[in-house]
Design a protein around this motif. Structure first.
Motif, mmCIF file in Angstrom:
data_model
loop_
_atom_site.group_PDB
_atom_site.id
_atom_site.type_symbol
_atom_site.label_atom_id
_atom_site.label_comp_id
_atom_site.label_asym_id
_atom_site.label_seq_id
_atom_site.Cartn_x
_atom_site.Cartn_y
_atom_site.Cartn_z
ATOM 1 N N PHE A 92 0.823 -1.200 0.000
ATOM 2 C CA PHE A 92 0.000 0.000 0.000
ATOM 3 C C PHE A 92 0.865 1.262 0.000
ATOM 4 C CE2 PHE A 92 -2.300 -3.356 2.258
ATOM 5 C CZ PHE A 92 -3.496 -3.386 1.566
ATOM 6 N N GLN A 93 0.267 2.385 -0.392
ATOM 7 C CA GLN A 93 1.004 3.648 -0.443
ATOM 8 C C GLN A 93 1.514 4.060 0.937
ATOM 9 O OE1 GLN A 93 -1.140 6.874 -2.282
ATOM 10 N NE2 GLN A 93 0.363 8.406 -1.695
ATOM 11 N N PHE A 94 0.679 3.874 1.959
ATOM 12 C CA PHE A 94 1.041 4.341 3.301
ATOM 13 C C PHE A 94 1.429 3.183 4.231
ATOM 14 C CE2 PHE A 94 -1.853 7.650 1.601
ATOM 15 C CZ PHE A 94 -0.929 8.675 1.542
ATOM 16 N N GLY A 143 7.871 3.463 13.579
ATOM 17 C CA GLY A 143 8.238 4.831 13.911
ATOM 18 C C GLY A 143 9.730 5.068 13.993
ATOM 19 N N GLU A 144 10.503 4.002 14.061
ATOM 20 C CA GLU A 144 11.959 4.101 14.117
ATOM 21 C C GLU A 144 12.605 3.904 12.751
ATOM 22 O OE1 GLU A 144 12.711 2.311 18.571
ATOM 23 O OE2 GLU A 144 12.175 0.883 16.976
ATOM 24 N N LEU A 145 11.787 3.788 11.717
ATOM 25 C CA LEU A 145 12.281 3.532 10.369
ATOM 26 C C LEU A 145 11.911 4.681 9.437
ATOM 27 C CD1 LEU A 145 11.103 -0.189 10.058
ATOM 28 C CD2 LEU A 145 13.428 0.594 10.587
ATOM 29 N N SER A 146 12.711 4.873 8.400
ATOM 30 C CA SER A 146 12.381 5.864 7.375
ATOM 31 C C SER A 146 11.210 5.360 6.529
ATOM 32 C CB SER A 146 13.595 6.106 6.482
ATOM 33 O OG SER A 146 13.859 4.956 5.680
ATOM 34 N N GLY A 147 10.663 6.264 5.704
ATOM 35 C CA GLY A 147 9.568 5.853 4.828
ATOM 36 C C GLY A 147 9.971 4.725 3.900
ATOM 37 N N ALA A 168 0.183 -3.893 -5.868
ATOM 38 C CA ALA A 168 0.797 -2.702 -5.276
ATOM 39 C C ALA A 168 0.026 -1.464 -5.697
ATOM 40 C CB ALA A 168 2.259 -2.593 -5.711
ATOM 41 N N ASP A 169 -0.497 -0.717 -4.725
ATOM 42 C CA ASP A 169 -1.286 0.477 -5.004
ATOM 43 C C ASP A 169 -0.474 1.712 -4.641
ATOM 44 O OD1 ASP A 169 -3.251 2.265 -5.607
ATOM 45 O OD2 ASP A 169 -4.782 1.393 -4.311
ATOM 46 N N GLU A 170 0.067 2.391 -5.653
ATOM 47 C CA GLU A 170 0.900 3.586 -5.473
ATOM 48 C C GLU A 170 2.025 3.340 -4.450
ATOM 49 O OE1 GLU A 170 0.740 6.209 -7.277
ATOM 50 O OE2 GLU A 170 -1.312 6.526 -7.969
ATOM 51 N N PRO A 171 2.845 2.307 -4.640
ATOM 52 C CA PRO A 171 3.824 1.941 -3.605
ATOM 53 C C PRO A 171 4.917 2.976 -3.379
ATOM 54 C CG PRO A 171 4.251 0.722 -5.630
ATOM 55 C CD PRO A 171 2.929 1.416 -5.813
ATOM 56 N N THR A 172 5.093 3.913 -4.327
ATOM 57 C CA THR A 172 6.116 4.948 -4.160
ATOM 58 C C THR A 172 5.502 6.326 -3.945
ATOM 59 O OG1 THR A 172 6.268 5.324 -6.557
ATOM 60 C CG2 THR A 172 7.728 3.670 -5.607
ATOM 61 N N GLY A 173 4.180 6.383 -3.801
ATOM 62 C CA GLY A 173 3.488 7.669 -3.752
ATOM 63 C C GLY A 173 3.815 8.518 -2.546
ATOM 64 N N ASP A 174 4.302 7.911 -1.457
ATOM 65 C CA ASP A 174 4.595 8.658 -0.240
ATOM 66 C C ASP A 174 6.097 8.803 -0.007
ATOM 67 O OD1 ASP A 174 3.473 10.022 2.038
ATOM 68 O OD2 ASP A 174 4.193 8.388 3.302
ATOM 69 N N LEU A 175 6.900 8.519 -1.043
ATOM 70 C CA LEU A 175 8.349 8.484 -0.871
ATOM 71 C C LEU A 175 9.039 9.573 -1.692
ATOM 72 C CD1 LEU A 175 8.909 4.626 -1.196
ATOM 73 C CD2 LEU A 175 8.688 5.956 0.917
ATOM 74 N N ASP A 176 10.216 9.999 -1.232
ATOM 75 C CA ASP A 176 11.036 10.894 -2.042
ATOM 76 C C ASP A 176 11.612 10.102 -3.214
ATOM 77 O OD1 ASP A 176 13.689 9.707 -1.323
ATOM 78 O OD2 ASP A 176 13.228 10.498 0.662
ATOM 79 N N ARG A 177 12.179 10.830 -4.169
ATOM 80 C CA ARG A 177 12.606 10.183 -5.414
ATOM 81 C C ARG A 177 13.660 9.110 -5.183
ATOM 82 N NH1 ARG A 177 10.203 8.819 -9.474
ATOM 83 N NH2 ARG A 177 9.219 10.874 -9.565
#
Length: 226
Positions: A92-94, A143-147, A168-177
């Motif tokens: 999931f995205q989040f 909470g101790e891990l990066s996105g 996979a639904d927008e698996p990179t949508g919440d991540l930096d490039r």
């Protein structure tokens, strides 16, 4: 190679109050075993709805839908739940991780539905986390891990049961490039080295370029892949 997903004249609509809103109108499509397919389209085009139908999260109004030889439109809720547990891994995205559980415990969750012993579950979860590059983070909570690390945990959770299909639904949508690129590299490796069939919803052309097949949806209608 045989088709893993076979869709014929699939349609889906939703009711909003007294209004019926069509989302997918007449989808006919096949996805081959071992493919990495990207579903693209603007917001509201129906791509997430199509993914949810293929993954057995939702049911179509009409049409044929077979996945790994199973007509999933004939299954009741209990049958669909059992089928999903056996055949589908979700990303999931989040991330959808349990915040009070460690990375290891999050990855172990799908294995609670199997006949594996506790020791076997822990060993498999640990091996899968090592595979996605998080062997040193087994005891860390989300909470101790990066996105990007959280999404790696989510990917490990999706593949730990050795599913037939990864959805996979927008698996990179919440991540930096940079993090998104690492996740896409990992998904390509799962596809290439483990032969996993992946269907990924994305609005990102760079993400879609990592797939082998790109399918476009617009206003609930299919546009042929490149």
């Amino acid at each position: 190679m045989a088709a893993l997903v076979e869709i014929e004249h699939l349609a889906k609509s939703y009711r909003r109050g007294s209004q019926v809103v069509p989302v997918l109108t007449d989808i006919t499509l096949s996805i081959q075993t071992g493919d990495f397919t990207a579903l693209m389209g603007p917001s509201g085009s129906g791509k997430s709805t199509l993914l949810n139908l293929i993954a057995g999260i939702d049911k179509p109004d009409r049409g044929g839908l077979r996945v790994a030889g199973q007509d999933i439109t004939t299954l009741g809720e209990a049958g669909l739940a059992a089928w999903r547990a056996a055949h589908v891994g979700f990303i999931f995205q989040f991330y959808n991780l349990m915040p009070v559980l460690s990375a290891l415990e999050n990855v172990e969750l799908p294995l609670l539905l199997t006949n594996l012993t506790r020791r076997e579950r822990r060993e498999r979860a640990a091996l899968t986390l090592h595979m996605v590059g998080l062997g040193e983070r087994l005891d860390h909570r989300p909470g101790e891990l990066s996105g990007g690390q959280q999404q790696r945990v989510a990917i490990a959770r999706a593949v730990v049961t050795d599913p037939t299909l990864i959805a996979a639904d927008e698996p990179t949508g919440d991540l930096d490039r940079a993090s998104a690129s690492e996740i896409l590299d990992l998904m390509q490796r799962l596809n290439r080295e483990l032969g996993k069939t992946i269907i990924m919803v994305t609005h990102d052309a760079q993400a879609a370029a990592c797939a082998r097949t790109v399918i476009h949806l617009e206003k609930g209608e299919l546009h042929m892949p490149r």
